[in-house]
Design a protein around this motif. Structure first.
Motif, PDB file in Angstrom:
ATOM      1  N   UNK B  35       0.833  -1.210   0.000  1.00 16.21           N
ATOM      2  CA  UNK B  35       0.000   0.000   0.000  1.00 16.21           C
ATOM      3  C   UNK B  35       0.863   1.254   0.000  1.00 16.21           C
ATOM      4  N   UNK B  36       0.196   2.392  -0.186  1.00 13.81           N
ATOM      5  CA  UNK B  36       0.895   3.663  -0.106  1.00 13.81           C
ATOM      6  C   UNK B  36       1.237   3.943   1.365  1.00 13.81           C
ATOM      7  N   UNK B  37       2.452   4.403   1.652  1.00 14.18           N
ATOM      8  CA  UNK B  37       2.809   4.681   3.054  1.00 14.18           C
ATOM      9  C   UNK B  37       1.822   5.626   3.751  1.00 14.18           C
ATOM     10  N   UNK B  38       1.344   6.615   3.011  1.00 13.49           N
ATOM     11  CA  UNK B  38       0.396   7.551   3.622  1.00 13.49           C
ATOM     12  C   UNK B  38      -0.896   6.861   4.040  1.00 13.49           C
ATOM     13  N   UNK B  39      -1.265   5.811   3.303  1.00 11.30           N
ATOM     14  CA  UNK B  39      -2.481   5.077   3.666  1.00 11.30           C
ATOM     15  C   UNK B  39      -2.298   4.363   5.006  1.00 11.30           C
ATOM     16  N   UNK B  40      -1.069   3.921   5.272  1.00 14.17           N
ATOM     17  CA  UNK B  40      -0.783   3.260   6.556  1.00 14.17           C
ATOM     18  C   UNK B  40      -0.868   4.292   7.687  1.00 14.17           C
ATOM     19  N   UNK B  41      -0.283   5.460   7.442  1.00  8.00           N
ATOM     20  CA  UNK B  41      -0.350   6.522   8.467  1.00  8.00           C
ATOM     21  C   UNK B  41      -1.811   6.857   8.753  1.00  8.00           C
ATOM     22  N   UNK B  42      -2.603   6.971   7.679  1.00  7.82           N
ATOM     23  CA  UNK B  42      -4.016   7.304   7.858  1.00  7.82           C
ATOM     24  C   UNK B  42      -4.744   6.218   8.651  1.00  7.82           C
ATOM     25  N   UNK B  43      -4.414   4.971   8.337  1.00  9.93           N
ATOM     26  CA  UNK B  43      -5.065   3.855   9.033  1.00  9.93           C
ATOM     27  C   UNK B  43      -4.767   3.907  10.542  1.00  9.93           C
ATOM     28  N   UNK B  44      -3.510   4.187  10.874  1.00  9.55           N
ATOM     29  CA  UNK B  44      -3.140   4.240  12.291  1.00  9.55           C
ATOM     30  C   UNK B  44      -3.785   5.463  12.963  1.00  9.55           C
ATOM     31  N   UNK B  45      -3.894   6.552  12.215  1.00  6.66           N
ATOM     32  CA  UNK B  45      -4.632   7.714  12.749  1.00  6.66           C
ATOM     33  C   UNK B  45      -6.077   7.323  13.016  1.00  6.66           C
ATOM     34  N   UNK B  46      -6.697   6.668  12.044  1.00  5.81           N
ATOM     35  CA  UNK B  46      -8.115   6.294  12.164  1.00  5.81           C
ATOM     36  C   UNK B  46      -8.347   5.299  13.305  1.00  5.81           C
ATOM     37  N   UNK B  47      -7.350   4.483  13.580  1.00  4.80           N
ATOM     38  CA  UNK B  47      -7.517   3.469  14.632  1.00  4.80           C
ATOM     39  C   UNK B  47      -7.617   4.115  16.011  1.00  4.80           C
ATOM     40  N   UNK B  48      -7.051   5.311  16.132  1.00  4.80           N
ATOM     41  CA  UNK B  48      -7.047   5.980  17.431  1.00  4.80           C
ATOM     42  C   UNK B  48      -5.940   5.518  18.360  1.00  4.80           C
ATOM     43  N   UNK B  49      -4.993   4.726  17.834  1.00  8.02           N
ATOM     44  CA  UNK B  49      -3.877   4.257  18.680  1.00  8.02           C
ATOM     45  C   UNK B  49      -3.123   5.433  19.279  1.00  8.02           C
ATOM     46  N   UNK B  50      -2.952   5.383  20.601  1.00 11.36           N
ATOM     47  CA  UNK B  50      -2.156   6.400  21.291  1.00 11.36           C
ATOM     48  C   UNK B  50      -0.968   5.724  21.959  1.00 11.36           C
ATOM     49  N   UNK B  51       0.112   6.460  22.066  1.00 13.49           N
ATOM     50  CA  UNK B  51       1.383   5.908  22.541  1.00 13.49           C
ATOM     51  C   UNK B  51       1.226   5.125  23.828  1.00 13.49           C
ATOM     52  N   UNK B  52       1.803   3.939  23.846  1.00 12.33           N
ATOM     53  CA  UNK B  52       1.673   3.053  24.996  1.00 12.33           C
ATOM     54  C   UNK B  52       2.825   3.194  25.987  1.00 12.33           C
ATOM     55  N   UNK B  53       3.685   4.182  25.768  1.00  8.11           N
ATOM     56  CA  UNK B  53       4.836   4.355  26.657  1.00  8.11           C
ATOM     57  C   UNK B  53       4.561   5.265  27.834  1.00  8.11           C
ATOM     58  N   UNK B  54       3.338   5.790  27.914  1.00  4.57           N
ATOM     59  CA  UNK B  54       3.009   6.602  29.078  1.00  4.57           C
ATOM     60  C   UNK B  54       2.328   7.916  28.738  1.00  4.57           C
ATOM     61  N   UNK B  55       2.809   8.585  27.703  1.00  7.11           N
ATOM     62  CA  UNK B  55       2.297   9.926  27.423  1.00  7.11           C
ATOM     63  C   UNK B  55       0.984   9.897  26.647  1.00  7.11           C
ATOM     64  N   UNK B  56       0.757   8.848  25.875  1.00  8.20           N
ATOM     65  CA  UNK B  56      -0.520   8.707  25.180  1.00  8.20           C
ATOM     66  C   UNK B  56      -0.700   9.622  23.984  1.00  8.20           C
ATOM     67  N   UNK B  57       0.398  10.041  23.380  1.00  9.36           N
ATOM     68  CA  UNK B  57       0.290  10.899  22.194  1.00  9.36           C
ATOM     69  C   UNK B  57      -0.201  10.060  21.004  1.00  9.36           C
ATOM     70  N   UNK B  58      -1.124  10.608  20.194  1.00 11.17           N
ATOM     71  CA  UNK B  58      -1.637   9.819  19.059  1.00 11.17           C
ATOM     72  C   UNK B  58      -0.512   9.371  18.110  1.00 11.17           C
ATOM     73  N   UNK B  59      -0.416   8.057  17.926  1.00  8.41           N
ATOM     74  CA  UNK B  59       0.720   7.491  17.189  1.00  8.41           C
ATOM     75  C   UNK B  59       0.717   7.918  15.724  1.00  8.41           C
ATOM     76  N   UNK B  60      -0.444   7.843  15.082  1.00 10.30           N
ATOM     77  CA  UNK B  60      -0.518   8.214  13.663  1.00 10.30           C
ATOM     78  C   UNK B  60      -0.160   9.677  13.445  1.00 10.30           C
ATOM     79  N   UNK B  61      -0.573  10.520  14.390  1.00  9.29           N
ATOM     80  CA  UNK B  61      -0.250  11.947  14.261  1.00  9.29           C
ATOM     81  C   UNK B  61       1.254  12.158  14.369  1.00  9.29           C
ATOM     82  N   UNK B  62       1.886  11.431  15.296  1.00  6.92           N
ATOM     83  CA  UNK B  62       3.338  11.536  15.447  1.00  6.92           C
ATOM     84  C   UNK B  62       4.034  11.160  14.137  1.00  6.92           C
TER      85      UNK B  62
END
Lengths: 233, 428
Positions: B35-62
């Motif tokens: 797939x297109x790399x941007x599509x992967x970024x979008x998918x992770x943004x859409x999933x709502x995954x937030x950083x699991x290391x403590x701070x909880x920053x949205x992973x796709x946005x990062x």
């Protein structure tokens, strides 16, 4: 000591040791876009040779990376895993961070330290065991935790801790709770940390004890992620 | 009732789960690389995954912050320096399921257009390092790493790098300095790592569990991931129960599960005892009490109650435990691990330790409580990085919730608790 030996001691490793270390060092350095990134691994490498970071070790790292010795010493002294004086074959750590301390780590430390007769960062006279007070080693569900040469010894008691050290000093075989079938020496461990595998990854369990509690509960209840969640097959 | 959702922990009871044969054929990475790399970024943004290391920053946005077509090398650095007291999820994850991490590294690196990635593992976990090294080697041998992965034309080099004992290297910019071969001290931000990270190039730094969650999102879809958890805290996470619990361990559940639910699954507080206080996400998160048993463990709800979800490291203490002693030990940890770069943290943690030692021995006075609160006020928000802030959490929360227990120490001139009663064997 003849003149040649004394010269070797002050300026670095004997030629055959140096040649061997250089081969390893070049391989490690080659993994990084910039050579200096290899400094921590190289410090582990020289520790695997000497059991601590010796003067020759500092000089070797400096030469390999084009740094001054002062720069290397400045970095090495920041990190607790680099020993600055000769240490035992077995680095025995007791976690004394809050949770392990409360669960019994304090008592383990007190009894063990008295039993062995050495304190923090001190080595037994036979050169076998160095004791260390450890901060959290990320195994809190196995508290109280001990580490020997950075292998897990979970769910310890004062009795098991003393037995462990007695066995190590007597040369008996000692097996980590989650690790390979045989404990390696401090020097051997340092070599793996330098990035040079020892082929033991396949030994020991995938996971054990508390690591599996949640999974057991889920299985007993038939709980799964939605849709059964394909992971990767 | 919330139920457990084993995804990352699902194969941990299988022998050989840490091998490629036990894990699978990297189907998610194959899918992603077509797939297109941007599509992967979008998918992770859409999933709502937030950083699991403590701070909880949205992973796709990062990931989206990485500038594209800038002509610079990009890097992915996995933060596997798990050292926050109480936190013990990434270590068993890498020991039992390292291929989930390696596959996540491939997908993440592809998405951010990085051709070089690093896994920075704390050095004090030898067998975990062996497992990650072996997983990386297996992936290379299969052609899942290296040149032209899956015939996609995409190249990726992955290096496993061992730390050397320094909690501060879990701070992302300190980690970068350490990875560059320096003392691990945090950098001034901005510039943020997305702009000038490793070797001053755009860099994403993600926690192990965040990266390891990515293959499941690619395999099952963003909606699947987002169907778990709460409105703003999506998905599953590993909850680590430790301390005075009948069955401590790793419980993988949707975000928003409560401690009451988790304790039910874990057999409750150890027999004959009751909950006194707990941390929701490691020692850097303000402590909670039994009053907070029903707080949904998601970023928002825990925050609204004055603490932080952090790393979901639930350290649980029963009524035999002295709060003052526990806070002293955490404080000694922060003083030990303070890197020395900034004055508030270096000096503040040192003085907190001195005063708390006196308090714990019952040699303090009520004025000392004002002193430690004042010191903590002067560290919080004034330190160079989050280590200093984290050091104040247990001070402020314990003085607020257990003031009487501090006072009791001076009244009787010592600690009112028997430390033997808190030990694993003391209750038997």
């Amino acid at each position: 000591m003849n003149e040649e030996e004394s010269a070797t001691m002050s300026t670095g490793y004997p030629p055959e040791v140096r040649e061997r270390l250089e081969t390893d060092a070049k391989e490690i350095i080659g993994r990084y876009p910039k050579a200096r990134s290899a400094l921590l691994p190289l410090l582990h490498l020289v520790q695997s040779e000497d059991g601590y970071v010796s003067d020759a070790g500092y000089e070797f790292c400096a030469e390999m990376l084009g740094l001054s010795k002062a720069e290397v010493v400045g970095v090495a002294t920041f990190y607790t895993m680099y020993k600055r004086k000769p240490a035992g074959d077995y680095n025995v750590g007791v976690c004394i961070n809050a949770l392990c301390a409360v669960m019994g780590g304090d008592q383990i430390w007190d009894e063990l330290s008295e039993h062995v007769g050495v304190g923090h960062d001190e080595t037994t006279s036979d050169g076998k065991v160095t004791l260390e007070r450890l901060e959290c080693n990320a195994a809190c569900d196995f508290a109280p935790v001990m580490m020997v040469n950075w292998e897990f010894f979970d769910n310890q008691t004062p009795e098991s801790a003393k037995q462990l050290v007695d066995d190590l000093r007597a040369g008996k075989e000692v097996v980590p709770t989650r690790g390979p079938g045989k404990l390696c020496t401090f020097k051997e461990a340092a070599r793996v940390l330098a990035g040079l595998p020892d082929g033991l990854a396949g030994e020991g369990p995938s996971a054990a004890g508390p690591s599996l509690e949640g999974l057991k509960v889920a299985k007993a209840h038939g709980w799964e992620a939605p849709g059964g969640a394909v992971s990767d097959r | 009732m919330t139920t457990l959702t084993p995804v990352l922990t699902r194969n941990w009871d299988q022998p050989g789960s840490f091998t490629l044969e036990g894990y699978g054929e990297y189907a998610a990475a194959r899918k992603a690389l077509s797939q297109d790399p941007d599509a992967i970024i979008q998918m992770v943004k859409d999933s709502g995954l937030r950083g699991r290391g403590g701070a909880g920053f949205p992973t796709g946005m990062k990931w989206g912050f990485i500038p594209q077509n800038d002509g610079k090398a990009h890097y992915l650095v996995v933060n596997a320096d798990e050292s926050e007291p109480g936190t013990c999820k990434d270590i068993p994850l890498m020991m039992a399921n390292p291929h989930a991490l390696v596959e996540g590294v491939i997908i993440t690196s592809y998405a951010i257009r990085a051709n070089h990635a690093f896994i920075y593992v704390r050095g004090e976990v030898l067998h975990v390092i062996r497992r990650v090294q072996a997983a990386v080697r297996e992936a290379y041998e299969k052609g899942y790493l290296g040149k032209d992965i899956f015939g996609s034309g995409y190249d990726l080099e992955l290096v496993v790098h061992s730390g050397a004992g320094a909690y501060i290297c879990g701070e992302e910019t300190a980690l970068l300095d350490s990875l560059e071969g320096h003392r691990g001290q945090p950098r001034l931000k901005p510039p943020f790592p997305a702009v000038a990270g490793l070797y001053a190039c755009p860099t994403v730094i993600n926690n192990v569990e965040s990266v390891a969650s990515v293959p499941s999102i690619v395999a099952n879809g963003a909606d699947w991931f987002a169907s778990m958890g709460t409105e703003k805290s999506k998905g599953f996470g590993i909850f680590s129960l430790s301390g005075h619990v009948t069955r401590p361990g790793q419980y993988e559940a949707p975000l928003g599960i409560t401690l009451r639910e988790l304790l039910d699954m874990a057999g409750g507080i150890r027999a004959g005892h009751e909950l006194k206080f707990w941390t929701p996400g490691g020692s850097s998160t303000p402590i909670f009490t039994a009053e907070h048993l029903d707080v949904p463990l998601d970023f928002e709800s825990v925050g609204a109650k004055g603490s932080m979800l952090g790393t979901r490291a639930l350290q649980i203490f029963d009524e035999t435990t002295c709060v003052v002693r526990t806070v002293l030990r955490w404080t000694e940890f922060y003083a030990h691990e303070s890197c020395g770069k900034c004055t508030p943290c270096r000096e503040g943690t040192y003085w907190l330790k001195q005063v708390l030692k006196r308090l714990e021995k019952g040699q303090g006075s009520e004025e000392d409580l004002a002193t430690i609160t004042d010191i903590a006020d002067n560290i919080l928000g004034r330190s160079f990085c989050a280590l200093g802030d984290g050091a104040t959490s247990c001070i402020h929360s314990s003085v607020k919730l257990f003031r009487d227990e501090y006072l009791k120490h001076f009244e009787i001139g010592g600690c009112p608790f028997d430390p033997a009663a808190s030990t694993v064997w003391g209750s038997k």
